[in-house]
Design a protein around this motif. Structure first.
Motif, PDB file in Angstrom:
ATOM      1  N   UNK A  59       0.824  -1.215   0.000  1.00 41.57           N
ATOM      2  CA  UNK A  59       0.000   0.000   0.000  1.00 41.57           C
ATOM      3  C   UNK A  59       0.850   1.254   0.000  1.00 41.57           C
ATOM      4  N   UNK A  60       2.145   1.116   0.327  1.00 45.21           N
ATOM      5  CA  UNK A  60       2.992   2.293   0.423  1.00 45.21           C
ATOM      6  C   UNK A  60       3.095   2.816   1.838  1.00 45.21           C
ATOM      7  N   UNK A  61       2.523   2.123   2.814  1.00 46.60           N
ATOM      8  CA  UNK A  61       2.558   2.548   4.202  1.00 46.60           C
ATOM      9  C   UNK A  61       3.907   2.200   4.811  1.00 46.60           C
ATOM     10  N   UNK A  62       4.589   3.176   5.361  1.00 41.47           N
ATOM     11  CA  UNK A  62       5.890   2.921   5.961  1.00 41.47           C
ATOM     12  C   UNK A  62       5.722   2.244   7.310  1.00 41.47           C
ATOM     13  N   UNK A  63       6.596   1.286   7.575  1.00 42.07           N
ATOM     14  CA  UNK A  63       6.613   0.581   8.837  1.00 42.07           C
ATOM     15  C   UNK A  63       7.829   1.020   9.633  1.00 42.07           C
ATOM     16  N   UNK A  64       7.734   0.961  10.932  1.00 43.96           N
ATOM     17  CA  UNK A  64       8.843   1.384  11.771  1.00 43.96           C
ATOM     18  C   UNK A  64       9.979   0.382  11.757  1.00 43.96           C
ATOM     19  N   UNK A  65      11.202   0.864  12.031  1.00 43.81           N
ATOM     20  CA  UNK A  65      12.352  -0.019  12.140  1.00 43.81           C
ATOM     21  C   UNK A  65      12.977  -0.341  10.802  1.00 43.81           C
ATOM     22  N   UNK A  66      14.043  -1.118  10.849  1.00 48.41           N
ATOM     23  CA  UNK A  66      14.726  -1.537   9.628  1.00 48.41           C
ATOM     24  C   UNK A  66      15.236  -2.955   9.811  1.00 48.41           C
ATOM     25  N   UNK A  67      15.382  -3.666   8.699  1.00 50.63           N
ATOM     26  CA  UNK A  67      15.824  -5.058   8.738  1.00 50.63           C
ATOM     27  C   UNK A  67      17.320  -5.127   8.998  1.00 50.63           C
ATOM     28  N   UNK A  68      17.802  -6.241   9.568  1.00 50.81           N
ATOM     29  CA  UNK A  68      19.247  -6.389   9.788  1.00 50.81           C
ATOM     30  C   UNK A  68      19.998  -6.484   8.466  1.00 50.81           C
ATOM     31  N   UNK A  69      21.286  -6.212   8.530  1.00 56.36           N
ATOM     32  CA  UNK A  69      22.100  -6.170   7.314  1.00 56.36           C
ATOM     33  C   UNK A  69      22.189  -7.522   6.610  1.00 56.36           C
ATOM     34  N   UNK A  70      22.051  -8.621   7.355  1.00 56.46           N
ATOM     35  CA  UNK A  70      22.194  -9.938   6.729  1.00 56.46           C
ATOM     36  C   UNK A  70      20.916 -10.436   6.078  1.00 56.46           C
ATOM     37  N   UNK A  71      19.853  -9.648   6.152  1.00 55.54           N
ATOM     38  CA  UNK A  71      18.590 -10.055   5.533  1.00 55.54           C
ATOM     39  C   UNK A  71      18.570  -9.615   4.077  1.00 55.54           C
ATOM     40  N   UNK A  72      18.350 -10.575   3.178  1.00 52.24           N
ATOM     41  CA  UNK A  72      18.315 -10.289   1.742  1.00 52.24           C
ATOM     42  C   UNK A  72      16.892 -10.505   1.243  1.00 52.24           C
ATOM     43  N   UNK A  73      16.058  -9.478   1.279  1.00 50.57           N
ATOM     44  CA  UNK A  73      14.638  -9.654   0.971  1.00 50.57           C
ATOM     45  C   UNK A  73      14.348 -10.087  -0.458  1.00 50.57           C
ATOM     46  N   UNK A  74      15.142  -9.647  -1.421  1.00 47.71           N
ATOM     47  CA  UNK A  74      14.889 -10.025  -2.810  1.00 47.71           C
ATOM     48  C   UNK A  74      15.166 -11.509  -3.014  1.00 47.71           C
ATOM     49  N   UNK A  75      16.309 -11.974  -2.532  1.00 46.40           N
ATOM     50  CA  UNK A  75      16.647 -13.393  -2.659  1.00 46.40           C
ATOM     51  C   UNK A  75      15.624 -14.260  -1.932  1.00 46.40           C
ATOM     52  N   UNK A  76      15.218 -13.824  -0.728  1.00 42.44           N
ATOM     53  CA  UNK A  76      14.227 -14.576   0.022  1.00 42.44           C
ATOM     54  C   UNK A  76      12.897 -14.618  -0.711  1.00 42.44           C
TER      55      UNK A  76
END
Length: 259
Positions: A12-29
């Motif tokens: 939806x474009x709604x921003x969520x708080x916080x950020x993912x850790x550096x070792x998380x690869x969302x595209x590959x996952x």
């Protein structure tokens, strides 16, 4: 001062708080979870009440990674789709322990479209061979999800902002490979069953069994055995049958070297 990673963004474009850790690869996952999924939660909108309805469906992917599912017009979710094609699917790769902490999942949103492409249907039925019993019934249709947004989640504090074109494949220049897919998959299953098992067991660490290929694309080969499934990612992007053959031979040699 280094810049912090951008906040995860929902479809939806709604921003969520916080950020993912550096070792998380969302595209590959996201790519792996989508390609390996065989079932999905399907959410449709009731045209009368406006409330979402969640059901369960078998799922496969088209060559570019777009979700495919088979649905009967006798089912409530299909009636909802015909009234409003906006849907979402949730696919997941369950891990051990708490599924909210240890499972990879991907929400995919977009519009459901009737799909009459014969290769897409072949890919779906290869993934779900029992569906051949009813796939040609007049009330059944194959749907393709035209993807508009993605939301990956790898567990607590492991969400990421990704674009659709980072997950779905650009098939430009891959026409020869796509045209050869059906024959290549059949050839692997008929003549190279040993290589398929080696890919699964030696390269992917999966159980021994009569593994079969269900589909291929420029980035990998999809495998199934009973309720097990695997995704063999190629070491490079493949765009034509000749290079596909070379890559598959190289991977088979690599697997044999681990015996």
């Amino acid at each position: 001062m280094t810049e912090s990673a951008p906040a995860a963004i929902t479809p939806r474009g709604l921003e969520l708080g916080g950020s993912a850790p550096d070792d998380f690869e969302p595209v590959a996952m996201a790519r792996a979870t989508l390609r390996k999924a065989r079932i999905a939660a399907l959410a449709t909108l009731d045209p009368t009440s406006g409330f979402p309805l969640a059901t369960l469906t078998n799922i496969a992917t088209d060559v570019d990674g777009s979700p495919l599912f088979l649905a009967s017009k006798l089912s409530l979710h299909t009636r909802n789709i015909e009234a409003d094609p906006r849907i979402s699917v949730l696919v997941s790769s369950l891990g051990r322990g708490d599924p909210l902490a240890n499972s990879a999942r991907l929400s995919v949103v977009g519009r459901a479209e009737h799909c009459t492409d014969t290769n897409a249907k072949r890919r779906f039925l290869a993934r779900h061979p029992k569906a051949k019993l009813y796939a040609d019934f007049p009330d059944f249709s194959l749907f393709r999800l035209s993807v508009l947004g993605l939301h990956p989640n790898g567990g607590f504090a492991r969400a990421g902002a990704i674009a659709v074109d980072e997950v779905l494949l650009d098939l430009k220049g891959c026409e020869a490979l796509i045209a050869a897919e059906d024959g290549a998959v059949a050839h692997m299953n008929d003549d190279h069953a040993e290589a398929l098992e080696l890919y699964a067991t030696k390269l992917l660490g999966l159980p021994e069994g009569r593994w079969k290929a269900t589909g291929l694309d420029p980035e990998g080969l999809d495998l199934v055995y009973g309720d097990e499934n695997g995704r063999l990612v190629f070491p490079e992007r493949v765009t034509d049958p000749a290079r596909l053959r070379q890559v598959l031979v190289m991977l088979a040699q690599q697997a044999r070297g681990q015996i």
